[in-house]
Scaffold this active site. Structure first.
Site, PDB file in Angstrom:
ATOM      1  N   LYS A 112       0.819  -1.214   0.000  1.00  0.00           N
ATOM      2  CA  LYS A 112       0.000   0.000   0.000  1.00  0.00           C
ATOM      3  C   LYS A 112       0.852   1.262   0.000  1.00  0.00           C
ATOM      4  O   LYS A 112       0.561   2.215  -0.717  1.00  0.00           O
ATOM      5  CB  LYS A 112      -0.933   0.015   1.224  1.00  0.00           C
ATOM      6  N   LYS A 193      -5.293  -9.426  -5.836  1.00  0.00           N
ATOM      7  CA  LYS A 193      -6.558  -9.729  -5.161  1.00  0.00           C
ATOM      8  C   LYS A 193      -7.625  -8.675  -5.465  1.00  0.00           C
ATOM      9  O   LYS A 193      -7.301  -7.508  -5.703  1.00  0.00           O
ATOM     10  CB  LYS A 193      -6.347  -9.856  -3.646  1.00  0.00           C
ATOM     11  N   LYS A 196     -11.038  -3.271  -2.572  1.00  0.00           N
ATOM     12  CA  LYS A 196     -11.870  -2.064  -2.563  1.00  0.00           C
ATOM     13  C   LYS A 196     -11.116  -0.897  -3.163  1.00  0.00           C
ATOM     14  O   LYS A 196     -11.685  -0.042  -3.812  1.00  0.00           O
ATOM     15  CB  LYS A 196     -12.213  -1.685  -1.116  1.00  0.00           C
TER      16      LYS A 196
END
Ligand code: ATP
Ligand code: LTN
Length: 328
Positions: A112, A193, A196
């Site tokens: 991230k 994956k 969101k």
């Protein structure tokens, strides 16, 4: 009684990957030996920038979705993380009993933070807040997707180390992962994956999505130039992902699917999968629409927070005692 705890971030529409993990939330509530706590982890969401109005709406949306997927507020405790101070208090105590080296190894942080220009310290220490969420309830079982394995291992390490240093204090939790669908992949890139935070709207399918959008996302999902329908994550990740989705939402094994679609092209598999998903989420959408604006929802969350406070404040007292804090 066994304690079950899990959390979902209110940071956008719940997608089929999240839901695959959340199916276990519903299964676990059906066993009367389980005392389940399901949390809207809003404090985790603010580790990345959030528009306050959107965060507010997303939090209530997630609460309504928890119930719409089948969680019964009479059987489980549903609450907002920010309503229960024990989470942040315990997180601080645990931060002082864990190490930067441990956090530096977290792959989710590495992934991230690499994509961001500025990274908050909250994003870095987030796994410790997650450990606090779990340990504050003497949790035995944590139903989550595969992507949380490393965070759960860290939670166990922190609990064991604290117990060794200060004497038996925490219950050491175990993860519960879906047998099929522990990692649903993105529709546009089946090597990452479903997430969101992926900006491509066709990479994911939300639980409240329109039928037209579901159709478009599945029909344009990345596959391969071959035409054989079989599970092979290494060589055919796109098709393997579609088979997994079909198995999770169509309640049919992958073996049976391989048999059913033998000799057929990807078009048929995709067309049928569209229908399976639309049929599956229709009653969820209906129940969600009934609940979303109701006063009942806030009442449920208020009661949930009271019960969560009772349990977790006792655990924090226990931890502070062990660490030598003066308490009255
Ligand atoms: P983001 O990807 O933006 O970080 P998220 O989609 O992982 O968010 P969370 O609220 O962090 O959403 O996760 C809620 C639950 O869904 C967790 O138990 C997590 O393990 C699970 N989960 C998330 N993505 C997937 C996926 N692609 N497949 C299976 N389970 C998933
Ligand atoms: N980190 C998790 C969400 C989460 C969680 C938890 C899951 C926060 N606290 C406690 C299980 C137990 C995620 O990003 N999916």
């Amino acid at each position: 009684m066994k304690r079950v705890f899990s959390g979902v971030q209110p940071s956008g529409m719940i997608h089929l990957g999240n839901y695959s993990a959340m199916q276990n939330f519903v299964k676990l509530q059906e066993d009367s030996n389980n005392d389940c706590f399901y949390c809207i982890v809003d404090l985790h969401s603010v580790t990345v920038p959030q528009d306050p109005k959107v965060l507010y709406e997303n939090s209530l949306e997630l609460a309504a979705l928890y119930i719409a997927i089948g969680l019964d507020p009479k059987k489980v405790t549903l609450f907002l993380q920010s309503q229960v101070p024990a989470h942040t208090e315990l997180a601080w105590l645990l931060q002082c009993n864990s190490y930067m080296g441990e956090l530096n190894r977290m792959t989710q942080f590495k992934d991230k933070s690499q994509k961001m220009t500025s990274v908050t310290t909250g994003l870095y220490t987030y796994p410790i807040l997650m450990a606090a969420d779990i340990l504050a309830y003497d949790t035995n079982y944590v139903p989550v997707g595969d992507d949380q394995k490393q965070h759960l291992e860290l939670t166990r390490d922190i609990a064991l180390r604290f117990n060794n240093k200060f004497g038996n204090t925490f219950t050491v939790p175990e993860g519960i992962y879906p047998k099929v669908g522990a990692r649903i992949m993105s529709l546009d890139d089946p090597t990452t994956k479903m997430s969101k935070s992926n900006p491509n709207e066709f990479s994911k399918i939300g639980l409240l999505e329109t039928d037209a959008k579901i159709k478009k996302s599945i029909m344009r999902a990345t596959t391969d130039s071959d035409s054989e329908i079989r599970l092979d994550w290494e060589n055919k990740p796109g098709v393997s992902n579609l088979l997994t989705l079909y198995s999770v939402f169509g309640n049919i094994s992958i073996k049976e699917l391989e048999e059913k679609y033998k000799g057929q092209g990807y078009g048929n598999l995709k067309k049928d999968l569209v229908q399976v998903i639309i049929n599956y989420i229709k009653p969820i959408k209906e129940r969600y629409n009934e609940l979303r604006g109701s006063d009942e929802l806030k009442e449920i969350l208020k009661e949930g927070a009271m019960r969560a406070n009772e349990i977790s404040s006792d655990v924090v007292k226990r931890v502070k005692d062990k660490m030598g804090f003066v308490q009255f």
